[in-house]
Write a protein that holds these residues in place. Structure first.
Motif, PDB file in Angstrom:
ATOM      1  N   GLY A  55       0.806  -1.220   0.000  1.00 58.21           N
ATOM      2  CA  GLY A  55       0.000   0.000   0.000  1.00 58.21           C
ATOM      3  C   GLY A  55       0.836   1.265   0.000  1.00 58.21           C
ATOM      4  O   GLY A  55       0.460   2.280  -0.588  1.00 58.21           O
ATOM      5  N   MET A  56       2.004   1.203   0.643  1.00 59.18           N
ATOM      6  CA  MET A  56       2.896   2.377   0.680  1.00 59.18           C
ATOM      7  C   MET A  56       3.391   2.763  -0.720  1.00 59.18           C
ATOM      8  O   MET A  56       3.806   3.899  -0.932  1.00 59.18           O
ATOM      9  CB  MET A  56       4.107   2.103   1.578  1.00 59.18           C
ATOM     10  CG  MET A  56       3.789   2.029   3.052  1.00 59.18           C
ATOM     11  SD  MET A  56       3.544   3.633   3.814  1.00 59.18           S
ATOM     12  CE  MET A  56       5.208   4.247   3.873  1.00 59.18           C
ATOM     13  N   LEU A  57       3.341   1.842  -1.662  1.00 59.26           N
ATOM     14  CA  LEU A  57       3.765   2.140  -3.026  1.00 59.26           C
ATOM     15  C   LEU A  57       2.779   3.048  -3.751  1.00 59.26           C
ATOM     16  O   LEU A  57       3.122   3.669  -4.752  1.00 59.26           O
ATOM     17  CB  LEU A  57       3.957   0.845  -3.829  1.00 59.26           C
ATOM     18  CG  LEU A  57       5.029  -0.109  -3.328  1.00 59.26           C
ATOM     19  CD1 LEU A  57       4.995  -1.405  -4.133  1.00 59.26           C
ATOM     20  CD2 LEU A  57       6.405   0.529  -3.395  1.00 59.26           C
ATOM     21  N   GLY A  58       1.552   3.103  -3.241  1.00 61.11           N
ATOM     22  CA  GLY A  58       0.515   3.920  -3.876  1.00 61.11           C
ATOM     23  C   GLY A  58       0.727   5.404  -3.631  1.00 61.11           C
ATOM     24  O   GLY A  58       1.492   5.820  -2.757  1.00 61.11           O
ATOM     25  N   LYS A  59       0.036   6.193  -4.399  1.00 62.62           N
ATOM     26  CA  LYS A  59       0.136   7.657  -4.294  1.00 62.62           C
ATOM     27  C   LYS A  59      -1.251   8.246  -4.061  1.00 62.62           C
ATOM     28  O   LYS A  59      -2.221   7.850  -4.702  1.00 62.62           O
ATOM     29  CB  LYS A  59       0.733   8.238  -5.569  1.00 62.62           C
ATOM     30  CG  LYS A  59       2.143   7.767  -5.815  1.00 62.62           C
ATOM     31  CD  LYS A  59       2.719   8.364  -7.071  1.00 62.62           C
ATOM     32  CE  LYS A  59       4.134   7.831  -7.219  1.00 62.62           C
ATOM     33  NZ  LYS A  59       4.711   8.116  -8.488  1.00 62.62           N
ATOM     34  N   VAL A  97      -3.583  -2.843   3.194  1.00 63.53           N
ATOM     35  CA  VAL A  97      -3.155  -2.057   2.036  1.00 63.53           C
ATOM     36  C   VAL A  97      -3.577  -0.598   2.203  1.00 63.53           C
ATOM     37  O   VAL A  97      -2.798   0.315   1.938  1.00 63.53           O
ATOM     38  CB  VAL A  97      -3.715  -2.657   0.723  1.00 63.53           C
ATOM     39  CG1 VAL A  97      -3.452  -1.732  -0.456  1.00 63.53           C
ATOM     40  CG2 VAL A  97      -3.107  -4.034   0.459  1.00 63.53           C
ATOM     41  N   ALA A  98      -4.802  -0.388   2.672  1.00 65.85           N
ATOM     42  CA  ALA A  98      -5.292   0.987   2.867  1.00 65.85           C
ATOM     43  C   ALA A  98      -4.475   1.727   3.919  1.00 65.85           C
ATOM     44  O   ALA A  98      -4.165   2.914   3.755  1.00 65.85           O
ATOM     45  CB  ALA A  98      -6.770   0.967   3.260  1.00 65.85           C
ATOM     46  N   LEU A  99      -4.109   1.034   4.999  1.00 60.77           N
ATOM     47  CA  LEU A  99      -3.295   1.681   6.035  1.00 60.77           C
ATOM     48  C   LEU A  99      -1.935   2.093   5.468  1.00 60.77           C
ATOM     49  O   LEU A  99      -1.424   3.165   5.793  1.00 60.77           O
ATOM     50  CB  LEU A  99      -3.123   0.754   7.239  1.00 60.77           C
ATOM     51  CG  LEU A  99      -4.364   0.552   8.096  1.00 60.77           C
ATOM     52  CD1 LEU A  99      -4.143  -0.562   9.109  1.00 60.77           C
ATOM     53  CD2 LEU A  99      -4.749   1.846   8.799  1.00 60.77           C
ATOM     54  N   GLY A 100      -1.358   1.268   4.626  1.00 56.67           N
ATOM     55  CA  GLY A 100      -0.100   1.633   3.982  1.00 56.67           C
ATOM     56  C   GLY A 100      -0.295   2.768   3.002  1.00 56.67           C
ATOM     57  O   GLY A 100       0.490   3.722   2.958  1.00 56.67           O
ATOM     58  N   PHE A 101      -1.345   2.683   2.213  1.00 59.46           N
ATOM     59  CA  PHE A 101      -1.636   3.700   1.205  1.00 59.46           C
ATOM     60  C   PHE A 101      -1.847   5.069   1.842  1.00 59.46           C
ATOM     61  O   PHE A 101      -1.394   6.080   1.315  1.00 59.46           O
ATOM     62  CB  PHE A 101      -2.886   3.284   0.418  1.00 59.46           C
ATOM     63  CG  PHE A 101      -3.125   4.093  -0.818  1.00 59.46           C
ATOM     64  CD1 PHE A 101      -2.470   3.785  -1.993  1.00 59.46           C
ATOM     65  CD2 PHE A 101      -4.012   5.143  -0.809  1.00 59.46           C
ATOM     66  CE1 PHE A 101      -2.689   4.528  -3.142  1.00 59.46           C
ATOM     67  CE2 PHE A 101      -4.247   5.893  -1.946  1.00 59.46           C
ATOM     68  CZ  PHE A 101      -3.578   5.581  -3.125  1.00 59.46           C
ATOM     69  N   LEU A 102      -2.518   5.077   2.986  1.00 59.32           N
ATOM     70  CA  LEU A 102      -2.809   6.340   3.665  1.00 59.32           C
ATOM     71  C   LEU A 102      -1.722   6.744   4.665  1.00 59.32           C
ATOM     72  O   LEU A 102      -1.876   7.691   5.410  1.00 59.32           O
ATOM     73  CB  LEU A 102      -4.172   6.259   4.356  1.00 59.32           C
ATOM     74  CG  LEU A 102      -5.353   6.153   3.394  1.00 59.32           C
ATOM     75  CD1 LEU A 102      -6.624   5.822   4.132  1.00 59.32           C
ATOM     76  CD2 LEU A 102      -5.501   7.445   2.587  1.00 59.32           C
ATOM     77  N   ARG A 103      -0.629   5.996   4.654  1.00 59.80           N
ATOM     78  CA  ARG A 103       0.571   6.312   5.452  1.00 59.80           C
ATOM     79  C   ARG A 103       0.307   6.316   6.947  1.00 59.80           C
ATOM     80  O   ARG A 103       0.715   7.211   7.680  1.00 59.80           O
ATOM     81  CB  ARG A 103       1.180   7.655   5.046  1.00 59.80           C
ATOM     82  CG  ARG A 103       1.422   7.878   3.558  1.00 59.80           C
ATOM     83  CD  ARG A 103       2.310   6.807   2.964  1.00 59.80           C
ATOM     84  NE  ARG A 103       2.756   7.134   1.623  1.00 59.80           N
ATOM     85  CZ  ARG A 103       2.224   6.660   0.497  1.00 59.80           C
ATOM     86  NH1 ARG A 103       1.205   5.831   0.563  1.00 59.80           N
ATOM     87  NH2 ARG A 103       2.694   6.988  -0.676  1.00 59.80           N
ATOM     88  N   ALA A 104      -0.387   5.286   7.425  1.00 54.38           N
ATOM     89  CA  ALA A 104      -0.628   5.145   8.858  1.00 54.38           C
ATOM     90  C   ALA A 104       0.707   4.913   9.570  1.00 54.38           C
ATOM     91  O   ALA A 104       1.673   4.442   8.971  1.00 54.38           O
ATOM     92  CB  ALA A 104      -1.574   3.973   9.111  1.00 54.38           C
ATOM     93  N   ASN A 105       0.743   5.218  10.844  1.00 55.10           N
ATOM     94  CA  ASN A 105       1.946   5.054  11.652  1.00 55.10           C
ATOM     95  C   ASN A 105       2.359   3.582  11.662  1.00 55.10           C
ATOM     96  O   ASN A 105       1.648   2.726  12.197  1.00 55.10           O
ATOM     97  CB  ASN A 105       1.669   5.544  13.074  1.00 55.10           C
ATOM     98  CG  ASN A 105       2.864   5.452  13.966  1.00 55.10           C
ATOM     99  OD1 ASN A 105       3.563   4.442  14.019  1.00 55.10           O
ATOM    100  ND2 ASN A 105       3.118   6.526  14.692  1.00 55.10           N
TER     101      ASN A 105
END
Length: 149
Positions: free
Chosen positions: A63-67, A111-119
């Motif tokens: 998810g962190m790969l997303g923008k 994936v959403a937590l990574g995408f939204l840059r959660a802690n």
């Protein structure tokens, strides 16, 4: 599944890892098979929890790969609302990592937590706890059912 059951704890780890990714897989079947074959409680618990945790964190990193710009562009959402949700996720929403163990939606939460840059630290702690509790409950259930048979 039988192939993984034959590998014991390593099979449990692999099954748990795969089950936590976006692949449709059931780690409970492998875990139950290994337990019923006579494996020890704590090594199974550790293998299942670590495998599932690492699989869940791989979804987070995916998810962190997303923008964020993709949400604005393709879903036509107001950028201010997207950033407001992102701020909430970074602050309090990171604890939603606990619910990544849920079947069907857990992978999407990760994936959403990574995408939204959660802690990442809060996500990791809460995800680990959720997955450990899930496997603890499952293993206790297997042993209770086994004692009736």
């Amino acid at each position: 599944m039988e192939f993984l059951i034959e590998y014991g704890y390593i099979g449990v780890f692999i099954a748990a890892f795969l089950a936590a990714t976006i692949l449709p897989f059931s780690s409970e079947v492998v875990l139950t098979g290994v337990l019923l074959a006579g494996a020890s409680y704590w090594p199974c618990m550790i293998a299942a929890t670590l495998g599932n945790f690492l699989g869940g964190m791989s979804c987070y990193w995916l998810g962190m790969l997303g923008k964020i710009e993709w949400i604005e562009k393709y879903l036509k959402l107001d950028p201010q609302k997207v950033y407001k949700v992102q701020d909430w996720i970074k602050d309090k929403g990171s604890w939603m990592g606990f619910f990544v163990f849920l079947p069907g939606i857990g992978d999407f939460i990760a994936v959403a937590l990574g995408f939204l840059r959660a802690n990442v630290w809060i996500v990791a702690i809460s995800m680990f706890l959720g997955k450990a509790i899930r496997y603890w409950i499952w293993m206790e259930f297997v042993f209770k059912v086994q004692s009736f048979i």
